[in-house]
Enzyme design. Structure first.
Site, PDB file in Angstrom:
ATOM      1  N   SER A  69       0.859  -1.181   0.000  1.00 24.12           N
ATOM      2  CA  SER A  69       0.000   0.000   0.000  1.00 24.12           C
ATOM      3  C   SER A  69       0.900   1.237   0.000  1.00 24.12           C
ATOM      4  O   SER A  69       1.956   1.248  -0.635  1.00 24.12           O
ATOM      5  CB  SER A  69      -0.935  -0.019   1.217  1.00 24.12           C
ATOM      6  OG  SER A  69      -1.777   1.115   1.212  1.00 24.12           O
TER       7      SER A  69
ATOM      8  N   TYR B 180      -4.325   7.474  -6.688  1.00 22.63           N
ATOM      9  CA  TYR B 180      -3.386   6.440  -6.260  1.00 22.63           C
ATOM     10  C   TYR B 180      -3.688   5.990  -4.838  1.00 22.63           C
ATOM     11  O   TYR B 180      -3.802   4.785  -4.548  1.00 22.63           O
ATOM     12  CB  TYR B 180      -1.972   6.999  -6.373  1.00 22.63           C
ATOM     13  CG  TYR B 180      -0.893   6.132  -5.785  1.00 22.63           C
ATOM     14  CD1 TYR B 180      -0.512   4.942  -6.386  1.00 22.63           C
ATOM     15  CD2 TYR B 180      -0.219   6.531  -4.626  1.00 22.63           C
ATOM     16  CE1 TYR B 180       0.497   4.162  -5.843  1.00 22.63           C
ATOM     17  CE2 TYR B 180       0.799   5.759  -4.086  1.00 22.63           C
ATOM     18  CZ  TYR B 180       1.147   4.578  -4.693  1.00 22.63           C
ATOM     19  OH  TYR B 180       2.150   3.800  -4.159  1.00 22.63           O
TER      20      TYR B 180
END
Length: 254
Positions: free
Chosen positions: A145, A159
């Site tokens: 992540s 994003y």
């Protein structure tokens, strides 16, 4: 489970965080299946480095945007497992492959948004689904992540939104795969000096200094910092960690 005689599949491992993770795992005794989308010479160099460390390694091409190719890719993985290791399964999946379209919210295009979704969410979701029969019971999955799901930086809305979704997906996978003894965790890096987004952090000394000043440890991260974190979560000592977001940011914006 120990890291001796285990096999890890790492996406996007020809450079950056994936490369650092692959080599850290190889140093710890894990064999490798790495993927690359472009630059096969970089992937070959990672394989050579792993072999020099005494490991067995293979590089396979994969574009995580092309969900329709995942079946053929899984078949390639099966053949590699049989031919190289005499096995039907591997132990660790590290969903690392990524790219960035960084634009302010008001400038983001549907095309840019879709690319972020395809690579960081749709690809992770359906590649993991397709590879699941090849992951050994008691195995582990690590999803990459970003620290940007906690702290905010202009231009990263799409994003970060996809990575936030991956963090939620991680918890659902941990719950659903628990009966097979498969743990699933997220690693969320802070600013890291790689070629990601054109080497924005790595190559701009002013940016490095500014971001380092926002970090408790006083510097930006290096790829090896993240490789070490992933390797730790795949070691024999951390099997009871499950469904967690582990931020590796040196204490950014505390």
């Amino acid at each position: 489970m120990t890291t001796q005689n285990t096999i890890a599949l790492i996406t996007g491992a020809n450079r950056g965080l994936g490369r650092a993770t692959a080599l850290r795992l190889a140093q710890d005794g894990t064999d490798l299946i790495i993927t690359y989308r472009s630059h096969p010479e970089e992937a070959a160099a990672v394989v050579d480095a792993a072999v020099e460390l005494g490991r067995t390694a293979v590089a396979l091409r994969l574009d995580t945007r092309e969900v329709s190719s995942f079946g053929a890719f899984a078949d390639e993985v099966s053949r590699a497992l049989k031919d190289r290791w005499g096995r039907e399964t591997f132990d660790f999946l590290v969903n690392n492959a990524g790219t960035a379209v960084l634009l302010p919210f008001v400038e983001m295009t549907p095309e840019g948004f879709d690319e972020m979704a395809e690579v960081h969410l749709r690809g992770v979701y359906f590649l993991t689904q397709r590879l699941l029969p090849l992951i050994a019971d008691g195995g582990r999955i690590i999803n990459l992540s970003t620290g940007l799901t906690r702290f905010v930086s202009s231009g990263a809305s799409a994003y970060a939104a996809m990575k936030g979704a991956v963090e939620v997906l991680t918890r659902y996978l941990a719950k659903e795969l628990g009966p097979r003894g498969i743990s699933v965790n997220t690693v969320a890096p802070g600013p890291i000096a790689t070629d990601f987004s054109g080497g924005f952090v790595r190559d701009n000394e002013q940016v490095r200094r500014h971001l380092g000043e926002q970090t408790a440890l006083g510097r930006v991260g290096e790829p090896e910092d993240i490789g070490g974190v992933v390797a730790a979560l795949l070691s024999e000592h951390t099997g009871w960690i499950n469904a967690q977001r582990v931020e590796a940011s040196g204490g950014t914006l505390l």
